[in-house]
Design a protein around this motif. Structure first.
Motif, short mmCIF file in Angstrom:
data_model
loop_
_atom_site.label_atom_id
_atom_site.label_comp_id
_atom_site.label_asym_id
_atom_site.label_seq_id
_atom_site.Cartn_x
_atom_site.Cartn_y
_atom_site.Cartn_z
N THR A 1 32.22 -111.97 -19.92
CA THR A 1 30.90 -113.03 -20.17
C THR A 1 29.30 -112.79 -20.99
N ALA B 1 33.81 -111.76 -15.15
CA ALA B 1 32.25 -111.54 -15.54
C ALA B 1 31.85 -109.91 -16.76
N PRO C 1 28.25 -122.81 -19.33
CA PRO C 1 27.21 -122.42 -17.80
C PRO C 1 26.76 -123.84 -17.03
N ARG D 1 24.33 -113.20 -11.08
CA ARG D 1 24.75 -114.09 -12.08
C ARG D 1 25.96 -114.29 -11.12
N TRP E 1 26.54 -113.29 -21.01
CA TRP E 1 25.99 -113.63 -20.14
C TRP E 1 24.45 -114.90 -19.99
N ARG F 1 28.12 -119.82 -14.01
CA ARG F 1 29.24 -119.86 -15.49
C ARG F 1 30.86 -120.51 -14.51
N MET G 1 27.18 -108.62 -9.13
CA MET G 1 27.49 -111.03 -9.24
C MET G 1 28.02 -111.08 -8.32
N SER H 1 21.72 -117.72 -13.13
CA SER H 1 23.37 -118.12 -14.63
C SER H 1 24.26 -118.22 -13.14
N LEU I 1 29.84 -116.33 -11.10
CA LEU I 1 31.01 -116.46 -11.95
C LEU I 1 32.35 -117.57 -10.62
#
Lengths: 292, 292
Positions: free
Chosen positions: B289, B286, B92, B58, B291, B101, B1, B99, B60
């Motif tokens: 979370t 993360a 989001p 991902r 996702w 966030r 990530m 993705s 974050l």
């Protein structure tokens, strides 16, 4: 005689009657920073030449004009010091056509041994108390606000607080300035700042709270300067007036009302004195001075 | 990530292994103030596009990127708040190809009811304590220094001190700046400033003492910045560490040594943590979370 309160950024001259009453006044010349090297005799003549021509022969000066950056250095006199001590330590300066003398400033140490100095305020203190109180607490608001203890008619000690200059620096050069739109004035926001100063957390934490209150819509931009002013003056008063007391406020302008309110909110009582305290103090010293 | 600590004036991006270890890092793009309106997707791509192309899905984000001036506002979460609370409140943001966030900031009130806010520091706090201490006191030095209390593994409350910004404003825009020639560093002058903060008289009085010590030759120009730094940090530590404690210092750079010394001089003990605390904290959030 002629009395001149000659500071860094301004000069105020007075022609005084034998009883010390103000006959004429003039805001002349600007402060010592405006006077070129060797230019003090000419600057004095420009300010009070007419009065000298009319027969005045004695000129007494106080303030930063007696500093290293002024006309001539008049060494600090150590506290405790009274009117007689100041009169006995005046410094003659060469000038054609009148006897000119400089009143020395005062030095002291705070309880921890850190040095303190003033130049000019000592004269205002004695003028404000003229002929009166033997014991008193005085406050002279300003960029470098002074709190002065008079005991048995002499200045026993004093402390300086960089409140005015800190207000300008924090309001002008931090994130707090960006949220301020109005002037600092007495009112609910100022009072909230004074009250806040009594909370735990310390001044540096309270400063951030000013920002956070604004962020949450709990402090309007037009109130932010008043709140910050209350916070800083509140911290100063809390440190300098450790228990409720009668405080003689010396000076003029909007700070008088702000300090008066802050002192009252902390349980003290403020009395505002003669705005011509410097002239009156110089008259009292002149009476005690050996002029020949 | 991918983890990004994206503040007002800087952005630090990390590519993390599944166990949270840092694989790659990049100081990209600049802070949110450099990003034009609508420019956040492009700024993110410029910073971590290579990692996305390599298969990361991902992202974050923490810090001021979640403020009103950032990509999208992630409302403050009220304290007490732990890792699960933060993970459950991520917001989001629309982005093509991954993705993305935002971690929300935290709000609190100090004991007097004045609001407090942080954005980004909450992630560093949990990163610094990674997997460890359930109860701790942390300090994050900076322009707006934070002191954070962690209880039972959650942030119970915090206070902010405008120490760094006050140092810059007072050193740059008052008479104190004119007497300063060196940087602030640990040594006898810094220690004298910290000791001075324990004296009576208050910060505004102590500030003037800096000037007076210089005037009497008791504080050299090259020591004045260190003394002022000690005075301000000393006042902060005195207010925030009300009794000797173990303090986790979070951050990097010269402030770590200054704060460590001030904390020790007041009887506490400072431990300096992982400089990649933000990456570690984002990895911990993360993990928790949702996702999808």
């Amino acid at each position: 005689m002629i009395a001149v309160d000659w500071g860094t950024s301004s000069a105020r001259a007075y022609r005084l009657a034998p009883d010390g009453g103000v006959l004429e006044r003039c805001e002349g010349a600007g402060g010592i920073l405006r006077v070129p090297d060797g230019g003090f005799p000419a600057a004095l003549t420009a300010m009070v030449g007419d009065w000298l021509a009319a027969g005045e022969t004695r000129v007494l000066l106080s303030g930063m004009v007696g500093s290293r950056q002024g006309w001539q250095e008049a060494p600090y006199l150590a506290c405790p010091a009274g009117l007689e001590d100041l009169a006995g330590a005046v410094v003659p300066v060469p000038f054609t056509g009148a006897s000119v003398r400089l009143v020395p400033g005062l030095s002291a140490e705070d309880p921890a041994g850190t040095p303190e100095v003033m130049r000019g305020e000592e004269v205002q203190v004695f003028g404000a108390l003229a002929g009166g109180t033997a014991d008193a607490l005085l406050c002279l608001p300003g960029s470098h606000a002074k709190w002065v203890r008079v005991e048995h008619g002499r200045i026993a000690g004093f402390t300086t607080h960089m409140t005015g200059e800190a207000f300008a620096a924090l309001g002008g050069h931090t994130i707090l300035g960006r949220m301020m739109t109005g002037p600092a004035q007495v009112g609910p926001a100022f009072e909230a700042g004074v009250a806040r100063a009594a909370d735990e957390g310390g001044l540096l934490h309270h400063l951030f709270g000013t920002r956070a209150l604004g962020l949450f819509g709990r402090l309007a931009p037009e109130d932010a300067a008043s709140y910050l002013s209350g916070l800083l003056i509140g911290h100063e008063v809390a440190s300098a007036m450790t228990q409720p007391a009668l405080v003689h406020l010396v000076g003029s302008g909007p700070l008088m009302a702000l300090y008066g309110r802050a002192i009252a909110l902390r349980g003290g009582e403020a009395v505002v004195g003669d705005p011509d305290a410097a002239a009156r103090g110089l008259a009292l010293i002149a009476e005690r001075t050996e002029w020949m």
